[in-house]
Design an enzyme around this catalytic site. Structure first.
Site, PDB file in Angstrom:
ATOM      1  N   TYR A   1       0.809  -1.226   0.000  1.00 28.10           N
ATOM      2  CA  TYR A   1       0.000   0.000   0.000  1.00 28.10           C
ATOM      3  C   TYR A   1       0.844   1.279   0.000  1.00 28.10           C
ATOM      4  O   TYR A   1       0.302   2.375   0.052  1.00 28.10           O
ATOM      5  CB  TYR A   1      -1.067  -0.014   1.106  1.00 28.10           C
ATOM      6  CG  TYR A   1      -0.580  -0.123   2.538  1.00 28.10           C
ATOM      7  CD1 TYR A   1       0.207   0.854   3.133  1.00 28.10           C
ATOM      8  CD2 TYR A   1      -0.974  -1.202   3.329  1.00 28.10           C
ATOM      9  CE1 TYR A   1       0.617   0.766   4.449  1.00 28.10           C
ATOM     10  CE2 TYR A   1      -0.578  -1.304   4.651  1.00 28.10           C
ATOM     11  CZ  TYR A   1       0.227  -0.315   5.205  1.00 28.10           C
ATOM     12  OH  TYR A   1       0.639  -0.409   6.516  1.00 28.10           O
TER      13      TYR A   1
ATOM     14  N   PRO B   1       0.489  -9.724   3.192  1.00 29.02           N
ATOM     15  CA  PRO B   1       0.342 -10.155   4.582  1.00 29.02           C
ATOM     16  C   PRO B   1       1.189 -11.369   4.965  1.00 29.02           C
ATOM     17  O   PRO B   1       1.143 -12.395   4.296  1.00 29.02           O
ATOM     18  CB  PRO B   1      -1.152 -10.478   4.694  1.00 29.02           C
ATOM     19  CG  PRO B   1      -1.653 -10.618   3.312  1.00 29.02           C
ATOM     20  CD  PRO B   1      -0.747  -9.862   2.397  1.00 29.02           C
TER      21      PRO B   1
HETATM   22  C1  LIG Z   1      -1.534  -7.430   7.556  1.00 28.73           C
HETATM   23  C2  LIG Z   1      -0.988  -6.591   6.463  1.00 28.73           C
HETATM   24  C3  LIG Z   1       0.238  -5.869   6.899  1.00 28.73           C
HETATM   25  C4  LIG Z   1       0.333  -4.503   6.433  1.00 28.73           C
HETATM   26  C5  LIG Z   1       1.654  -3.855   6.578  1.00 28.73           C
HETATM   27  C6  LIG Z   1       2.256  -3.961   7.901  1.00 28.73           C
HETATM   28  C7  LIG Z   1       3.053  -3.033   8.313  1.00 28.73           C
HETATM   29  C8  LIG Z   1       3.698  -3.058   9.623  1.00 28.73           C
HETATM   30  O1  LIG Z   1       4.396  -2.147   9.896  1.00 28.73           O
HETATM   31  S1  LIG Z   1       3.489  -4.359  10.711  1.00 28.73           S
HETATM   32  C9  LIG Z   1       4.589  -3.988  12.062  1.00 28.73           C
HETATM   33  C10 LIG Z   1       3.852  -3.806  13.307  1.00 28.73           C
HETATM   34  N1  LIG Z   1       4.788  -3.726  14.410  1.00 28.73           N
HETATM   35  C11 LIG Z   1       4.847  -2.680  15.230  1.00 28.73           C
HETATM   36  O2  LIG Z   1       4.084  -1.730  15.128  1.00 28.73           O
HETATM   37  C12 LIG Z   1       5.903  -2.733  16.285  1.00 28.73           C
HETATM   38  C13 LIG Z   1       6.182  -1.416  16.935  1.00 28.73           C
HETATM   39  N2  LIG Z   1       4.971  -0.780  17.461  1.00 28.73           N
HETATM   40  C14 LIG Z   1       4.915  -0.138  18.661  1.00 28.73           C
HETATM   41  O3  LIG Z   1       5.890  -0.030  19.357  1.00 28.73           O
HETATM   42  C15 LIG Z   1       3.591   0.474  19.093  1.00 28.73           C
HETATM   43  O4  LIG Z   1       2.529  -0.218  18.501  1.00 28.73           O
HETATM   44  C16 LIG Z   1       3.466   1.983  18.741  1.00 28.73           C
HETATM   45  C17 LIG Z   1       3.472   2.218  17.245  1.00 28.73           C
HETATM   46  C18 LIG Z   1       2.161   2.504  19.299  1.00 28.73           C
HETATM   47  C19 LIG Z   1       4.596   2.782  19.359  1.00 28.73           C
HETATM   48  O5  LIG Z   1       4.726   2.471  20.716  1.00 28.73           O
HETATM   49  P1  LIG Z   1       5.419   3.510  21.755  1.00 28.73           P
HETATM   50  O6  LIG Z   1       6.593   4.118  21.170  1.00 28.73           O
HETATM   51  O7  LIG Z   1       5.606   2.757  23.037  1.00 28.73           O
HETATM   52  O8  LIG Z   1       4.378   4.595  21.904  1.00 28.73           O
HETATM   53  P2  LIG Z   1       3.098   4.775  22.813  1.00 28.73           P
HETATM   54  O9  LIG Z   1       2.484   3.474  23.214  1.00 28.73           O
HETATM   55  O10 LIG Z   1       3.477   5.716  23.886  1.00 28.73           O
HETATM   56  O11 LIG Z   1       2.132   5.461  21.785  1.00 28.73           O
HETATM   57  C20 LIG Z   1       2.533   6.620  21.059  1.00 28.73           C
HETATM   58  C21 LIG Z   1       1.287   7.358  20.618  1.00 28.73           C
HETATM   59  O12 LIG Z   1       0.561   6.510  19.732  1.00 28.73           O
HETATM   60  C22 LIG Z   1      -0.791   6.401  20.200  1.00 28.73           C
HETATM   61  N3  LIG Z   1      -1.331   5.099  19.859  1.00 28.73           N
HETATM   62  C23 LIG Z   1      -0.817   3.904  20.187  1.00 28.73           C
HETATM   63  N4  LIG Z   1      -1.584   2.939  19.705  1.00 28.73           N
HETATM   64  C24 LIG Z   1      -2.625   3.520  19.071  1.00 28.73           C
HETATM   65  C25 LIG Z   1      -3.769   3.023  18.377  1.00 28.73           C
HETATM   66  N5  LIG Z   1      -3.979   1.713  18.227  1.00 28.73           N
HETATM   67  N6  LIG Z   1      -4.631   3.919  17.857  1.00 28.73           N
HETATM   68  C26 LIG Z   1      -4.408   5.234  17.975  1.00 28.73           C
HETATM   69  N7  LIG Z   1      -3.319   5.783  18.621  1.00 28.73           N
HETATM   70  C27 LIG Z   1      -2.466   4.908  19.164  1.00 28.73           C
HETATM   71  C28 LIG Z   1      -0.670   6.563  21.711  1.00 28.73           C
HETATM   72  O13 LIG Z   1      -1.907   6.917  22.281  1.00 28.73           O
HETATM   73  C29 LIG Z   1       0.371   7.669  21.808  1.00 28.73           C
HETATM   74  O14 LIG Z   1      -0.184   8.920  21.536  1.00 28.73           O
HETATM   75  P3  LIG Z   1      -0.587   9.948  22.741  1.00 28.73           P
HETATM   76  O15 LIG Z   1      -1.675   9.273  23.517  1.00 28.73           O
HETATM   77  O16 LIG Z   1      -1.038  11.164  22.046  1.00 28.73           O
HETATM   78  O17 LIG Z   1       0.660  10.160  23.546  1.00 28.73           O
HETATM   79  N1  LIG Z   2       3.853  -8.737   8.681  1.00 27.57           N
HETATM   80  C1  LIG Z   2       3.308  -8.220   7.593  1.00 27.57           C
HETATM   81  O1  LIG Z   2       2.252  -8.648   7.131  1.00 27.57           O
HETATM   82  C2  LIG Z   2       3.985  -7.094   6.902  1.00 27.57           C
HETATM   83  C3  LIG Z   2       5.078  -6.472   7.418  1.00 27.57           C
HETATM   84  N2  LIG Z   2       5.669  -5.467   6.700  1.00 27.57           N
HETATM   85  C4  LIG Z   2       6.870  -4.850   7.197  1.00 27.57           C
HETATM   86  O2  LIG Z   2       7.769  -5.843   7.617  1.00 27.57           O
HETATM   87  C5  LIG Z   2       8.621  -5.325   8.637  1.00 27.57           C
HETATM   88  C6  LIG Z   2       8.630  -6.246   9.827  1.00 27.57           C
HETATM   89  O3  LIG Z   2       7.329  -6.308  10.395  1.00 27.57           O
HETATM   90  P1  LIG Z   2       6.859  -7.565  11.276  1.00 27.57           P
HETATM   91  O4  LIG Z   2       7.983  -8.500  11.435  1.00 27.57           O
HETATM   92  O5  LIG Z   2       5.584  -8.037  10.705  1.00 27.57           O
HETATM   93  O6  LIG Z   2       6.492  -6.881  12.667  1.00 27.57           O
HETATM   94  P2  LIG Z   2       7.291  -6.795  14.073  1.00 27.57           P
HETATM   95  O7  LIG Z   2       6.443  -5.951  14.947  1.00 27.57           O
HETATM   96  O8  LIG Z   2       7.640  -8.153  14.521  1.00 27.57           O
HETATM   97  O9  LIG Z   2       8.621  -6.064  13.695  1.00 27.57           O
HETATM   98  C7  LIG Z   2       8.923  -4.733  13.966  1.00 27.57           C
HETATM   99  C8  LIG Z   2      10.286  -4.672  14.617  1.00 27.57           C
HETATM  100  O10 LIG Z   2      10.715  -3.321  14.651  1.00 27.57           O
HETATM  101  C9  LIG Z   2      11.231  -3.042  15.931  1.00 27.57           C
HETATM  102  N3  LIG Z   2      11.022  -1.632  16.213  1.00 27.57           N
HETATM  103  C10 LIG Z   2       9.855  -0.964  16.306  1.00 27.57           C
HETATM  104  N4  LIG Z   2      10.067   0.311  16.618  1.00 27.57           N
HETATM  105  C11 LIG Z   2      11.414   0.460  16.720  1.00 27.57           C
HETATM  106  C12 LIG Z   2      12.257   1.554  17.015  1.00 27.57           C
HETATM  107  N5  LIG Z   2      11.757   2.776  17.282  1.00 27.57           N
HETATM  108  N6  LIG Z   2      13.602   1.350  17.017  1.00 27.57           N
HETATM  109  C13 LIG Z   2      14.110   0.120  16.737  1.00 27.57           C
HETATM  110  N7  LIG Z   2      13.365  -0.949  16.458  1.00 27.57           N
HETATM  111  C14 LIG Z   2      12.027  -0.776  16.451  1.00 27.57           C
HETATM  112  C15 LIG Z   2      10.453  -3.930  16.895  1.00 27.57           C
HETATM  113  O11 LIG Z   2      11.194  -4.193  18.075  1.00 27.57           O
HETATM  114  P3  LIG Z   2      10.994  -3.328  19.422  1.00 27.57           P
HETATM  115  O12 LIG Z   2       9.509  -3.178  19.614  1.00 27.57           O
HETATM  116  O13 LIG Z   2      11.683  -4.137  20.460  1.00 27.57           O
HETATM  117  O14 LIG Z   2      11.678  -2.029  19.187  1.00 27.57           O
HETATM  118  C16 LIG Z   2      10.279  -5.190  16.056  1.00 27.57           C
HETATM  119  O15 LIG Z   2      11.361  -6.051  16.258  1.00 27.57           O
HETATM  120  C17 LIG Z   2       8.111  -3.925   8.921  1.00 27.57           C
HETATM  121  O16 LIG Z   2       8.854  -3.003   8.156  1.00 27.57           O
HETATM  122  C18 LIG Z   2       6.695  -3.978   8.423  1.00 27.57           C
HETATM  123  O17 LIG Z   2       6.213  -2.704   8.080  1.00 27.57           O
HETATM  124  C19 LIG Z   2       5.199  -5.048   5.504  1.00 27.57           C
HETATM  125  C20 LIG Z   2       4.104  -5.616   4.957  1.00 27.57           C
HETATM  126  C21 LIG Z   2       3.400  -6.687   5.603  1.00 27.57           C
END
Ligand SMILES: CCCCC/C=C/C(=O)SCCNC(=O)CCNC(=O)[C@H](O)C(C)(C)COP(=O)(O)OP(=O)(O)OC[C@H]1O[C@@H](n2cnc3c(N)ncnc32)[C@H](O)[C@@H]1OP(=O)(O)O
Ligand SMILES: NC(=O)C1=CN([C@@H]2O[C@H](COP(=O)(O)OP(=O)(O)OC[C@H]3O[C@@H](n4cnc5c(N)ncnc54)[C@H](OP(=O)(O)O)[C@@H]3O)[C@@H](O)[C@H]2O)C=CC1
Length: 284
Positions: free
Chosen positions: A151, A194
């Site tokens: 996307y 995904p």
């Molecule tokens: C299935 C098809 C796949 C499509 C493509 C996939 C792409 C991907 O990227 S998958 C990877 C997913 N992995 C992660 O996201 C790992 C890292 N994520 C995180 O650490 C948290 O989820 C984070 C993004 C919320 C960041 O965490 P952190 O740094 O600890 O920050 P806070 O918890 O303090 O939150 C910051 C800020 O964000 C607001 N927030 C958190 N969650 C949500 C939510 N679900 N909806 C709306 N807002 C959210 C939170 O409230 C904080 O804002 P303030 O309240 O204004 O301070």
């Molecule tokens: N799974 C899916 O379907 C898809 C995934 N992707 C992409 O693939 C990649 C991997 O995702 P996926 O393995 O699924 O998800 P994960 O959540 O497992 O991976 C995300 C990783 O990023 C690390 N990370 C997040 N924030 C930070 C930060 N601020 N500094 C350093 N490290 C950070 C997390 O570790 P920690 O929280 O400890 O920092 C975690 O290890 C991403 O780029 C995602 O956008 C893209 C399309 C589809």
């Protein structure tokens, strides 16, 4: 996993995988080490880093895990210093660390927007620039692979900060492929569909029913496996892909293309039923 790569495909490489402790990053780190690379992974939480390093070492590979928040420019600088002190010059980078959540765009706070864009876009730029500076200074070749999403091209509802930042990563990839290509530095990206990782599924897949609907959108009727992505990434980091530069490789079982075809919904019906419908429409 068996594949037909030479077992030393990535020997002599020192590969940094951001977010390498979990999900797709972990799968890539394991595979790169299996193919002979020294791997350094980062992330904010120490436990996933330690576990992945332990698993790589148990399999006979070389790995280091260093805590780092890629949103923080100074921390990224310190990370690369430390990575090179421990395992020598970095030669390859995978921008994999990312953040995402599902949210109605009108409800996203500035802090929520920053959490995603600073991780995905700023983090990828900081790491890419740190590597580029080193490689240009040393007159060394290098490869950057960034993990985008399908996307990034189309946009998507309810993940706007992620879509914006992944589109920026694609723009960085294409721009630097032109700017640094003549210096021996290649940049490519993968756009995965995904892949059921815990990190993605916990934040993006609300229930089983929606998961099933997501699966049905994919023409091959299944999700990707992390090991499949690791295989593609190994190829893209190796000299087997030496002529590939500035490319975004879609890796989604055909999902993104299928979403656009006017008559693709027919593929959700039994083929026999579709044929009967079409037969009825034929002129006498
Ligand atoms: C299935 C098809 C796949 C499509 C493509 C996939 C792409 C991907 O990227 S998958 C990877 C997913 N992995 C992660 O996201 C790992 C890292 N994520 C995180 O650490 C948290 O989820 C984070 C993004 C919320 C960041 O965490 P952190 O740094 O600890 O920050 P806070 O918890 O303090 O939150 C910051 C800020 O964000 C607001 N927030 C958190 N969650 C949500 C939510 N679900 N909806 C709306 N807002 C959210 C939170 O409230 C904080 O804002 P303030 O309240 O204004 O301070
Ligand atoms: N799974 C899916 O379907 C898809 C995934 N992707 C992409 O693939 C990649 C991997 O995702 P996926 O393995 O699924 O998800 P994960 O959540 O497992 O991976 C995300 C990783 O990023 C690390 N990370 C997040 N924030 C930070 C930060 N601020 N500094 C350093 N490290 C950070 C997390 O570790 P920690 O929280 O400890 O920092 C975690 O290890 C991403 O780029 C995602 O956008 C893209 C399309 C589809």
């Amino acid at each position: 996993m068996s594949d037909s790569f030479a077992p030393d495909l990535l020997a002599d490489q020192h590969i940094v995988v951001t977010g390498g402790g979990t999900g797709l990053g972990r799968a890539m780190a394991l595979r790169f080490a299996d193919l002979g690379a020294a791997v350094t992974i980062n992330g904010r939480r120490p436990d996933p880093l330690a576990e992945t390093v332990r698993d790589i070492e148990a399999a006979g590979g070389a790995a280091e895990g260093i805590q780092c928040n890629v949103r923080d420019y100074e921390a990224v600088q310190a990370f690369f210093e430390e990575a090179e002190d421990r395992q020598g010059p970095v030669t390859r980078l995978v921008n994999n660390a990312a953040a995402n959540f599902l949210a109605p765009t009108e409800d996203i706070s500035p802090n929520g927007f920053d959490a995603i864009v600073q991780t995905n876009l700023y983090g990828s730029f900081y790491c890419t620039q740190a590597c580029g500076q080193r490689w240009l200074e040393r007159d060394a070749e290098g490869v950057v692979l960034s993990i985008a999403t399908t996307y990034a091209e189309t946009g998507s509802a309810y993940v706007v900060p992620s879509a914006m930042s992944k589109a920026g990563i694609v723009a960085m990839t294409r721009s630097l492929a032109a700017e640094w290509g003549s210096e021996g530095i290649r940049l490519n990206a993968v756009a995965p569909g995904p892949f059921p990782t815990e990190g993605a599924w916990d934040r993006l897949v609300p229930d089983d029913d929606l998961e099933q609907k997501m699966r049905e959108r994919v023409p091959v009727r299944r999700f990707g496996e992390p090991e499949e992505l690791a295989t593609l990434a190994s190829f893209l980091l190796s000299d087997l892909s030496a002529f590939m530069n500035g490319e975004v490789v879609t890796f989604d079982g055909g999902e993104a293309l299928a979403a656009g075809g006017q008559f693709n919904t027919f593929t959700r019906m039994p083929r026999r039923q579709v044929k009967a419908l079409m037969e009825q429409m034929r002129p006498e």
